[in-house]
Design a protein around this motif. Structure first.
Motif, PDB file in Angstrom:
ATOM      1  N   VAL A  68      -4.094   9.985  -2.749  1.00 47.89           N
ATOM      2  CA  VAL A  68      -4.419   8.583  -3.050  1.00 47.89           C
ATOM      3  C   VAL A  68      -4.562   7.774  -1.765  1.00 47.89           C
ATOM      4  O   VAL A  68      -3.798   7.954  -0.816  1.00 47.89           O
ATOM      5  CB  VAL A  68      -3.301   7.939  -3.916  1.00 47.89           C
ATOM      6  CG1 VAL A  68      -3.575   6.464  -4.145  1.00 47.89           C
ATOM      7  CG2 VAL A  68      -3.155   8.659  -5.232  1.00 47.89           C
ATOM      8  N   LYS A  69      -5.550   6.875  -1.760  1.00 48.02           N
ATOM      9  CA  LYS A  69      -5.720   5.880  -0.701  1.00 48.02           C
ATOM     10  C   LYS A  69      -5.697   4.520  -1.378  1.00 48.02           C
ATOM     11  O   LYS A  69      -6.417   4.290  -2.348  1.00 48.02           O
ATOM     12  CB  LYS A  69      -7.057   6.116   0.017  1.00 48.02           C
ATOM     13  CG  LYS A  69      -7.456   5.038   0.987  1.00 48.02           C
ATOM     14  CD  LYS A  69      -6.683   5.113   2.262  1.00 48.02           C
ATOM     15  CE  LYS A  69      -7.217   4.059   3.236  1.00 48.02           C
ATOM     16  NZ  LYS A  69      -6.269   3.676   4.214  1.00 48.02           N
ATOM     17  N   VAL A  70      -4.838   3.621  -0.901  1.00 52.88           N
ATOM     18  CA  VAL A  70      -4.686   2.295  -1.522  1.00 52.88           C
ATOM     19  C   VAL A  70      -4.959   1.216  -0.486  1.00 52.88           C
ATOM     20  O   VAL A  70      -4.474   1.297   0.646  1.00 52.88           O
ATOM     21  CB  VAL A  70      -3.253   2.105  -2.085  1.00 52.88           C
ATOM     22  CG1 VAL A  70      -3.094   0.726  -2.699  1.00 52.88           C
ATOM     23  CG2 VAL A  70      -2.911   3.175  -3.085  1.00 52.88           C
ATOM     24  N   VAL A  79      -8.058   1.373  -5.285  1.00 55.46           N
ATOM     25  CA  VAL A  79      -7.380   2.671  -5.325  1.00 55.46           C
ATOM     26  C   VAL A  79      -8.458   3.746  -5.375  1.00 55.46           C
ATOM     27  O   VAL A  79      -9.301   3.737  -6.262  1.00 55.46           O
ATOM     28  CB  VAL A  79      -6.457   2.795  -6.558  1.00 55.46           C
ATOM     29  CG1 VAL A  79      -5.806   4.172  -6.590  1.00 55.46           C
ATOM     30  CG2 VAL A  79      -5.405   1.705  -6.555  1.00 55.46           C
ATOM     31  N   LYS A  99       1.031   3.872  -3.066  1.00 57.76           N
ATOM     32  CA  LYS A  99       0.565   5.236  -2.782  1.00 57.76           C
ATOM     33  C   LYS A  99       1.590   6.259  -3.264  1.00 57.76           C
ATOM     34  O   LYS A  99       1.255   7.214  -3.970  1.00 57.76           O
ATOM     35  CB  LYS A  99       0.319   5.392  -1.279  1.00 57.76           C
ATOM     36  CG  LYS A  99      -0.195   6.755  -0.845  1.00 57.76           C
ATOM     37  CD  LYS A  99      -0.367   6.772   0.662  1.00 57.76           C
ATOM     38  CE  LYS A  99      -0.953   8.014   1.228  1.00 57.76           C
ATOM     39  NZ  LYS A  99      -0.540   9.276   0.755  1.00 57.76           N
ATOM     40  N   GLU A 130       0.824   8.738  -6.554  1.00 59.05           N
ATOM     41  CA  GLU A 130       0.754  10.190  -6.340  1.00 59.05           C
ATOM     42  C   GLU A 130       1.741  10.947  -7.227  1.00 59.05           C
ATOM     43  O   GLU A 130       1.605  12.147  -7.422  1.00 59.05           O
ATOM     44  CB  GLU A 130       0.963  10.523  -4.868  1.00 59.05           C
ATOM     45  CG  GLU A 130      -0.243  10.159  -4.013  1.00 59.05           C
ATOM     46  CD  GLU A 130      -0.048  10.428  -2.531  1.00 59.05           C
ATOM     47  OE1 GLU A 130       1.115  10.586  -2.077  1.00 59.05           O
ATOM     48  OE2 GLU A 130      -1.068  10.463  -1.813  1.00 59.05           O
ATOM     49  N   ALA A 145      -8.579   7.751  -5.662  1.00 58.12           N
ATOM     50  CA  ALA A 145      -7.647   8.837  -5.961  1.00 58.12           C
ATOM     51  C   ALA A 145      -8.363  10.048  -6.525  1.00 58.12           C
ATOM     52  O   ALA A 145      -9.344   9.911  -7.271  1.00 58.12           O
ATOM     53  CB  ALA A 145      -6.590   8.357  -6.946  1.00 58.12           C
ATOM     54  N   GLU A 153       0.823  -1.212   0.000  1.00 52.98           N
ATOM     55  CA  GLU A 153       0.000   0.000   0.000  1.00 52.98           C
ATOM     56  C   GLU A 153       0.855   1.258   0.000  1.00 52.98           C
ATOM     57  O   GLU A 153       0.591   2.201  -0.749  1.00 52.98           O
ATOM     58  CB  GLU A 153      -0.938  -0.010   1.210  1.00 52.98           C
ATOM     59  CG  GLU A 153      -2.051  -1.030   1.092  1.00 52.98           C
ATOM     60  CD  GLU A 153      -2.807  -1.275   2.391  1.00 52.98           C
ATOM     61  OE1 GLU A 153      -2.524  -0.584   3.401  1.00 52.98           O
ATOM     62  OE2 GLU A 153      -3.683  -2.162   2.396  1.00 52.98           O
ATOM     63  N   GLN A 154       1.885   1.280   0.838  1.00 57.25           N
ATOM     64  CA  GLN A 154       2.743   2.462   0.927  1.00 57.25           C
ATOM     65  C   GLN A 154       3.510   2.699  -0.377  1.00 57.25           C
ATOM     66  O   GLN A 154       3.575   3.824  -0.869  1.00 57.25           O
ATOM     67  CB  GLN A 154       3.731   2.318   2.103  1.00 57.25           C
ATOM     68  CG  GLN A 154       4.542   3.550   2.391  1.00 57.25           C
ATOM     69  CD  GLN A 154       3.684   4.757   2.726  1.00 57.25           C
ATOM     70  OE1 GLN A 154       2.665   4.653   3.377  1.00 57.25           O
ATOM     71  NE2 GLN A 154       4.088   5.914   2.252  1.00 57.25           N
TER      72      GLN A 154
END
Length: 188
Positions: A81-83, A153, A69, A73, A155, A65-66
């Motif tokens: 963004v959130k993943v 995702v 992200k 971005e 975004a 995720e990190q």
């Protein structure tokens, strides 16, 4: 006897009280702050295999995720963004095995002149064990990353068709996930 008890009553009483303290002292013993009972220490500090696996899965998901992200971005037209990555299981170790294959072929003929050939194959596999000092461990050929079930995702900018395509392409190629397992939604 009565005189003896009267004379030595205090001594007898002291003996009885002392013996009772010695016999029942361990029953009422409370552990000190430094002393933790063995059973309780094991249950507090012991992690089950299931807990370890869940922690490993969560660690993989967080890392994916990190990384995603940060990468998403950086794409033109993509804002915040959130993943969410959903990992199937923990990593798998592929172990080296010694395989022994035995083939046995038999030709049979019956009274009426019919012929048949019977082939029997037996395979025996054993895991290769490596010794290092007093430890024995299986020989690991490779460690496979866990399969990914799906990716979500959310975004800013994902409402534009081209940006959405770029996000899907980035995720599918980075994680080797088919596009039907990737959901991209616009962020409000």
């Amino acid at each position: 006897m009565k005189q003896w008890i009267e004379k030595n009553g205090l001594i007898a009483l002291t003996l009885v009280v002392g013996l009772s303290f010695m016999l029942f002292g361990n029953v009422f013993k409370f552990p000190s702050s430094k002393e933790v009972p063995q059973e309780r220490a094991e249950t507090v500090f012991r992690q089950t295999d299931e807990e370890k696996k869940l922690k490993q899965i969560a660690d993989y998901e967080e890392r994916y995720e990190q990384q995603l992200k940060e990468a998403l971005e950086a794409i033109v037209g993509v804002g915040e963004v959130k993943v969410i990555v959903n990992v199937d299981a923990t990593e798998q170790n592929v172990l080296e095995k010694n395989a022994t294959v035995q083939k046995k072929r038999t030709m049979e003929e019956d009274k009426e002149g019919g012929k048949r050939q019977i082939e029997d194959v037996a395979t025996d596999e054993k895991i290769v064990i490596v010794r290092k000092g007093d430890e024995e461990k299986p020989l690991i050929l490779q460690t496979k990353k866990p399969e990914i079930r799906g990716v979500l995702v959310v975004a800013k900018g994902a409402d534009q068709v081209q940006v959405k395509k770029w996000i899907v392409e980035a995720v599918t190629r980075t994680l080797n996930v088919p596009s039907h397992r990737v959901a991209v939604l616009p962020k409000k």
